[in-house]
Design an enzyme around this catalytic site. Structure first.
Site, PDB file in Angstrom:
ATOM      1  CG  ASP A   1     -28.365   8.777 -52.479  1.00  0.00           C
ATOM      2  OD1 ASP A   1     -29.102   7.992 -53.118  1.00  0.00           O
ATOM      3  OD2 ASP A   1     -27.284   9.196 -52.919  1.00  0.00           O
TER       4      ASP A   1
ATOM      5  CG  ASP B   1     -30.399   9.759 -57.868  1.00  0.00           C
ATOM      6  OD1 ASP B   1     -29.622  10.700 -57.739  1.00  0.00           O
ATOM      7  OD2 ASP B   1     -30.319   8.708 -57.210  1.00  0.00           O
TER       8      ASP B   1
HETATM    9 ZN   LIG Z   1     -27.907  10.523 -56.878  1.00  0.00          ZN
END
Ligand SMILES: [Zn+2]
Lengths: 307, 420
Positions: free
Chosen positions: B301, B148
């Site tokens: 996030d 990520d």
């Molecule tokens: Zn991400």
């Protein structure tokens, strides 16, 4: 009526009356540029700094001379684009200039929105002299000034802008300014160099130069940079020139008395042929003079406030 | 050690009391009396499982100036989270068991009490080339794998990681963005990017990658999890895949439900996030996706950054939003007060589904589950003030927003770790 804004960051929010004020003030400044003693006291005691993070001799000189003709203390800071990432932050630089008593900061920056960030953190007036691919309001003002000198008005004119619209701050500011002044804008670019949803800004878009310039009162070329080819937006400068360059053949579709303009510096033979650039219709050199006049007007209007 | 939560409203049970014994929920009934139990007065409050965040960045080790495990887990607790999964883009990268263990041990020793479940890297150094030591990291306690921050651009590496990871129960959490199509974009590509002169990222960048992942998952018959879905097209791709039985799960983030690219008009870099905030039509599609089960989970996030990394030119600013401490309010405001779902439905997407995705014994209030829960007031009005965040990251585009819904107390294993 005074100029309403503290800064000139964008032409998006500048009203018609304000643009008219700038243009008429510029008209009163222009004779000075042709006089033997180029000196007025309009900016006596004011200090003006050009803060350029990109090379642009033309625009920087234009501002600097405008300041000096009006007796301002003018200084310039030329920072390289790489210093944006490595050097002092923009906010810190702005605060430093503020503390030195700067009245106007003229900023050219490779990133869109940088003048807006600066303006939020300084007391000085900020003039956007080109930010990223966003805007270059004084260029649009000088273009409008030039057009008006020749056509007498801007209302109802058709202005064709040909070239790399996607990376053109000149195009964007002209669109906003010309719309405010009642002109119509037609754009032509390869689809890879045309921003998405451009027509929602109220312009017409074309992929054939002939169609864009059809009936135009003004045909304006935009500079194409070599790196746009390297990025894969078109196959070669040769092909770009053949399909998207302004030449004598496609210029015939415009009105016979159409003005030919270019913000400079030109790539002769690429976005515009020399025959067109040097033709009777061309006002490209005159644009430079207009630039100084418009910048004088703007500096005067921005510094006059609060006095 | 007994704890009796009295008088609250619970999902599925309605008004009920909940008894916790030795860190585990033992009874939930209309009225419980229990001598010797410490009583928690939950009168007028909603008692729900602690939220489970599948996607956050704790920045520890290596970027402690942005956040560390102590500040990050305190912020998570204040936000109503009892379990968080932290991404691997630390310094050094969490691509081996040593780093995985460091994170787990530091969280246990110094954290607020919130469970920290590391997500290991797919590739060594997040370089997208060679597979990281997935087995080792799984053994050390990692719950999934992800590069990520970056997509796994190489489809072969993606296939191999899905296959190899499956031996250890490790699913790839993919940040879906084709980096060639992103092409240096800094906001959503559309009318606003054209207006503002900021470089846009096409929604196709996200959707192309989601489509690829679906094809791989379907072909290999292996699970895949799609991180932070932000587009209408992405929702539709996942919906169709689920209908065909593809083993796909997906999350979206609160800022995609609440914000649009209109926020970028200020050139305020706190609005910069990856993928970017999109349009009202995308918000509607994401909400519909949460309601019909296409999107399984809400994940923050949470991406704290130092203000020095945000108080700069938009292009130069780092992407990310500090999300722990606003997630509950933004979601409850939009989803529940916006009449799209009930608090019970919200519990499913915020707690139950994400717990199921990482296979943890939490995310529901019922006897036998870990007593990870929160007390919240879904109606309390307050104003988001980034300066008051416990997170070191004050970067939020929602500073100053009036919201409804506030976390009052947070419990992990029956122990209170946060009180408003
Ligand atoms: Zn991400």
């Amino acid at each position: 009526m005074a100029f309403k804004h503290k800064d000139l960051l964008s032409l998006r929010d500048v009203e018609r009356e304000e643009i008219e004020m700038i243009l008429s003030t510029a008209a009163s400044m222009r004779p000075l540029l042709e006089s033997p003693t180029k000196k007025t006291a309009h900016l006596q005691g004011k200090s003006i700094v050009t803060l350029f993070y990109e090379n642009s001799t033309r625009t920087r000189m234009s501002f600097e001379l405008a300041s000096k003709y009006m007796s301002a203390a003018a200084a310039n800071i030329s920072a390289s684009a790489s210093s944006v990432a490595k050097g002092e932050t923009l906010i810190d630089t702005g605060k430093t200039l503020d503390r030195m008593g700067t009245d106007v900061i003229i900023i050219r920056h490779p990133m869109s929105g940088a003048p807006h960030l600066l303006a939020q953190h300084v007391n000085a007036a900020v003039i956007n002299a080109g930010d990223g691919v966003n805007e270059h309001p004084t260029q649009a003002l000088l273009d409008m000034f030039t057009i008006k000198r020749h056509k007498g008005h801007l209302d109802g004119l058709r202005v064709a802008i040909i070239g790399d619209v996607n990376h053109s701050r000149v195009a964007r500011s002209n669109i906003f300014g010309l719309h405010t002044m009642g002109a119509e804008v037609a754009l032509c670019a390869p689809p890879t160099l045309m921003p998405v949803q451009m027509e929602e800004l109220g312009v017409k878009t074309y992929t054939r130069v002939e169609e864009a310039v059809e009936g135009a009162d003004v045909v304006m070329g935009l500079r194409i940079q070599k790196e746009r080819q390297e990025e894969g937006n078109f196959p070669s400068l040769r092909e770009y020139s053949a399909f998207f360059g302004i030449n004598e053949e496609n210029l015939r579709y415009a009105k016979p008395d159409a003005l030919v303009m270019h913000p400079g510096p030109m790539n002769r033979g690429v976005e515009i042929t020399s025959d067109v650039a040097d033709s009777e219709q061309s006002v490209i050199n005159e644009q430079v003079t207009s630039g100084v006049a418009v910048r004088m007007a703007l500096l005067y209007l921005l510094t006059r406030k609060g006095v | 050690m007994k704890l009796l939560v009295k008088g609250g409203t619970l999902p599925e049970y309605g008004r009920a009391d909940m008894l916790v014994e030795d860190g585990v929920i033992s009874r939930i009934e209309g009225n419980i009396e229990c001598e010797g139990a410490q009583v928690v007065d939950a009168e007028g409050l909603y008692v729900m499982p602690g939220m489970v965040d599948l996607h956050c960045h704790l920045r520890d080790p290596g970027q402690e100036y942005k956040e560390d495990i102590v500040s990050g887990t305190r912020a998570a607790a204040a936000g109503g989270f009892t379990s968080v999964c932290c991404m691997a883009n630390t310094t050094p990268v969490n691509d081996n068991a040593v780093v995985t263990s460091f994170i787990i041990n530091k969280a246990k020793a110094e954290g607020s009490g919130v469970h920290v479940y590391p997500v290991g890297a797919v590739s060594k150094g997040l370089k997208g080339e060679n597979m990281a030591e997935i087995g080792d990291m799984a053994k050390a306690g990692a719950v999934a794998i992800s590069d990520d921050g970056k997509p796994v651009m190489n489809a072969l590496l993606m296939r191999l990681a899905m296959e190899y990871g499956s031996a250890f129960g490790m699913t790839v959490f993919d940040h879906c963005e084709d980096s060639n199509l992103v092409n240096k974009g800094v906001m959503n590509e559309g009318y606003n990017s054209t207006l503002l002169g900021l470089r846009g990222t096409t929604r196709a960048a996200e959707e192309v990658q989601i489509a690829r992942d679906i094809v791989l998952s379907e072909t290999l018959n292996l699970p895949i999890h799609i991180c932070h879905v932000s587009t209408k097209g992405g929702v539709e791709l996942i919906r169709q895949a689920k209908k065909r039985g593809v083993k796909i799960t997906a999350e979206t983030a609160p800022h995609y439900l609440v914000g649009t690219d209109d926020l970028c008009a200020s050139y305020d870099a706190n609005t910069k996030v990856n993928p970017p905030m999109r349009l009202a039509s995308d918000q509607e599609a994401l909400i519909a996706g949460l309601c019909d089960g296409t999107i399984d989970a809400i994940a923050t996030d949470h991406a704290p950054h130092h203000r020095d990394e945000k108080e700069v030119e938009y292009n130069m600013a780092l992407s990310g939003i500090s999300g722990f401490e606003t997630a509950f309010a933004l979601c409850v405001e939009t989803l529940v007060h916006g009449h799209h779902m009930t608090m019970e439905d919200f519990v499913k997407v915020a707690c139950t589904n994400p717990a199921r995705i990482i296979k943890k014994n939490c995310g529901q209030l019922k006897p036998g589950m870990d007593a990870d829960f929160i007390l919240a007031d879904p109606n309390e009005e307050w104003c988001i003030d980034a300066r008051k965040f416990l997170s070191k990251g004050k970067n939020t585009p929602f500073h100053g927003r009036l919201v409804h819904g506030r976390v009052k107390e947070t419990y992990v294993g029956g122990a209170r770790i946060y009180k408003d």
